[in-house]
Scaffold this active site. Structure first.
Site, PDB file in Angstrom:
ATOM      1  CD  GLU A 119       2.128 -16.194   0.320  1.00 43.05           C
ATOM      2  OE1 GLU A 119       1.665 -16.730   1.337  1.00 43.05           O
ATOM      3  OE2 GLU A 119       3.283 -16.391  -0.083  1.00 43.05           O
ATOM      4  CE  LYS A 170      12.466 -15.166   0.167  1.00 48.75           C
ATOM      5  NZ  LYS A 170      12.767 -14.650  -1.142  1.00 48.75           N
ATOM      6  CD  GLU A 197       4.087 -10.768  -9.057  1.00 55.90           C
ATOM      7  OE1 GLU A 197       4.149 -10.976 -10.272  1.00 55.90           O
ATOM      8  OE2 GLU A 197       3.249 -10.020  -8.528  1.00 55.90           O
ATOM      9  CG  PHE A 198       6.149  -5.453  -6.643  1.00 57.70           C
ATOM     10  CD1 PHE A 198       7.157  -5.002  -5.804  1.00 57.70           C
ATOM     11  CD2 PHE A 198       6.327  -5.344  -8.013  1.00 57.70           C
ATOM     12  CE1 PHE A 198       8.317  -4.442  -6.319  1.00 57.70           C
ATOM     13  CE2 PHE A 198       7.489  -4.791  -8.541  1.00 57.70           C
ATOM     14  CZ  PHE A 198       8.483  -4.338  -7.694  1.00 57.70           C
ATOM     15  N   GLY A 236       6.094 -11.958   9.154  1.00 64.43           N
ATOM     16  CA  GLY A 236       6.671 -13.279   8.922  1.00 64.43           C
ATOM     17  C   GLY A 236       6.464 -13.636   7.475  1.00 64.43           C
ATOM     18  CG  ASP A 279       7.226 -26.916  -9.252  1.00 64.32           C
ATOM     19  OD1 ASP A 279       6.969 -25.743  -8.918  1.00 64.32           O
ATOM     20  OD2 ASP A 279       7.869 -27.710  -8.522  1.00 64.32           O
ATOM     21  CB  ALA A 311       1.384  -2.070  17.126  1.00 65.33           C
ATOM     22  CB  CYS A 369       8.368 -12.351   1.022  1.00 66.09           C
ATOM     23  SG  CYS A 369       7.863 -13.350  -0.392  1.00 66.09           S
ATOM     24  CE  LYS A 376      -0.951 -11.264   3.796  1.00 65.72           C
ATOM     25  NZ  LYS A 376      -0.497 -10.563   2.580  1.00 65.72           N
TER      26      LYS A 376
END
Ligand SMILES: NC(=O)c1ccc[n+]([C@@H]2O[C@H](COP(=O)([O-])OP(=O)(O)OC[C@H]3O[C@@H](n4cnc5c(N)ncnc54)[C@H](O)[C@@H]3O)[C@@H](O)[C@H]2O)c1
Length: 438
Positions: free
Chosen positions: A152, A268, A148-149, A262, A28, A257, A265, A328
């Protein structure tokens, strides 16, 4: 193997690959992150990740570096750098992917006489993989796209036990066969457990990822649109969701609901997908995603409207408790967080906002929050005119309304995630407001 980019995706991928027995180097550009990870400390909150990281670092299978030369001996290079939205439009910003490849290029020689494989995991616009394959071709390195699926909050579990694995391979049969053989070795443990494998071309693999996110975003905005209709008619969207969810073709998941989606991922990704469709001359094809995005934004506005109405028409001078800052639960990720956005809008209207979040609170405080960040629900709710539940952490779902009323006698709660039992709260003397629930 190396994992280039050790953020939410890359760090978890690196630790999980090490746990499968591979020798992994995380690369990184962020020195502080590399220092933390090297000492076995997670730079973000993700259940199970701290333990796994420490275990793999201690075992010596997992190291981290900022120097691309350190990964020269790797047989496989996973690319997990960010692909955020560009600052001046909807498209994905591929600067980091390009830089990651540029940094790797001088180090892409044969390893034990065999060509190394670059395996892209970042979410990219369709066409990116082919362009990268052409860029790296002179080095002899191979390219695969392996989207990748992971979710988080479930990142470790999703990485070692994904719903499926997708390989996007070259149209050149020899390159495809060699790339597949390498990936099969990497994922041998998972494949042995019969996790479904889909083998396809670059374009399809890239599209699978954005199509999945577009579908999920659409499902959320669909039920949120239903919540607007429910609000106007006195219907109950949670019962509606349950009833339609019994139909296997619809399914119950992602039909809650609330204040909307947000994170780093979904928002955007749907915008980048629309932008890419436009570049392909297909502007009209994905216009429905614009509506999905609009409905999602409107949920935030509607939530603030509902809060304002609940306190008598004006938020100025009111004390508002905000439960949740992360986008989340079980995450401290606040990228495009609806909870934070709503907290800010409420504060902008002149309310005194106190925020609490089990994981994101500390991050918020460390980065110098504009909000008053407190450590407990009780502190946040002290004499609050209204309590807003905006991230459905288990701790918040389990709040005892009787106890909380003792510190918040105004006893008004807006459940932005439809996560609470309205009857229980009303029985305890609260004014309960849900999303699309009478
Ligand atoms: N977070 C998720 O849940 C998730 C799930 C699936 C797919 N994805 C995709 O994975 C990608 C990464 O997402 P994320 O959430 O992990 O982002 P992130 O911002 O947490 O991590 C990106 C990392 O890349 C590093 N980086 C940037 N440029 C670099 C370079 N040239 N060399 C090495 N490292 C570099 C950054 O320092 C950062 O640590 C994105 O394309 C995202 O859409 C994310």
């Amino acid at each position: 193997m190396s994992v280039v980019g050790t953020g939410y995706l890359g760090a978890v991928h690196a630790a999980c690959m090490a746990s499968l027995g591979h020798e992994v180097i995380g690369l990184d550009v962020d020195e502080q992150k590399v220092r933390l990870l090297s000492s076995g400390k997670a730079p973000f909150h993700e259940p199970g990740f701290d333990e796994l990281l420490k275990e793999q670092v201690d075992a010596g299978r997992l190291t981290f570096t900022t120097d691309p030369a350190d990964v020269a001996d790797c047989r496989v290079h996973f690319i997990g750098v960010g692909t955020p939205q560009t600052s001046d439009g909807d498209a994905a910003d591929l600067t980091y992917v390009d830089a990651a490849i540029t940094n790797l290029l001088p180090h892409l020689g044969p390893v034990d006489g065999r060509a190394p494989l670059i395996a892209g995991k970042s979410t990219v616009p369709v066409g990116t993989a082919q362009a990268i394959a052409e860029r790296i071709a002179p080095t002899g390195a191979l390219l695969a796209w392996n989207p990748e699926f992971l979710r988080e909050g479930f990142a470790v579990q999703d990485t070692v036990s994904p719903d499926r694995i997708v390989y996007g391979l070259s149209k050149d049969e020899a390159v495809a066969a060699e790339s597949k053989a390498i990936l099969d070795e990497v994922y041998a443990d998972l494949l042995a457990r019969e996790i479904p494998l889909v083998v396809t071309d670059y374009a399809t693999a890239e599209l699978v990822k954005v199509a999945a996110n577009a579908f999920l975003a659409t499902k959320i905005s669909f039920i949120n649109a239903m919540s607007e209709i429910a609000d106007a008619t006195g219907a109950d969207v949670t019962t509606l969701a349950e009833a339609i969810g019994h139909d296997d073709r619809i399914g119950k998941k992602f039909l809650r609901a609330g204040i909307g989606f947000g994170g780093g991922c979904l928002p955007k990704d749907i915008r980048a997908f629309m932008a890419r469709a436009g570049e392909l001359g297909l502007d009209d094809t994905l216009t429905f995603l614009r509506e999905v995005d609009t409905i999602n934004d409107r949920q935030r506005v509607r939530t603030v409207d509902a809060a304002r109405t609940a306190v008598g028409g004006d938020l100025a001078g009111r004390t508002v408790a905000v439960l949740g800052a992360a986008f989340k639960p079980d995450s401290d990720d606040m990228r495009n967080s609806p909870a934070l956005d709503i907290a800010k809008r409420v504060q902008d209207e002149g309310a005194r906002v106190r925020v609490t979040d089990p994981a994101a609170g500390a991050v918020l405080r460390a980065r110098g929050s504009e909000f008053d960040v407190v450590d407990s629900v009780e502190e946040a709710a002290q004499d609050a005119d209204i309590v807003l539940l905006l991230t459905e952490w288990r701790q918040f779902r389990e709040i005892d309304p009787v106890e909380l009323k003792k510190v918040a006698p105004a006893a008004t709660i807006l459940d932005g995630r439809n996560a609470l039992d309205p009857k229980r709260w009303r029985d305890a003397g609260w004014t309960y407001i849900g999303i699309g629930r009478p």
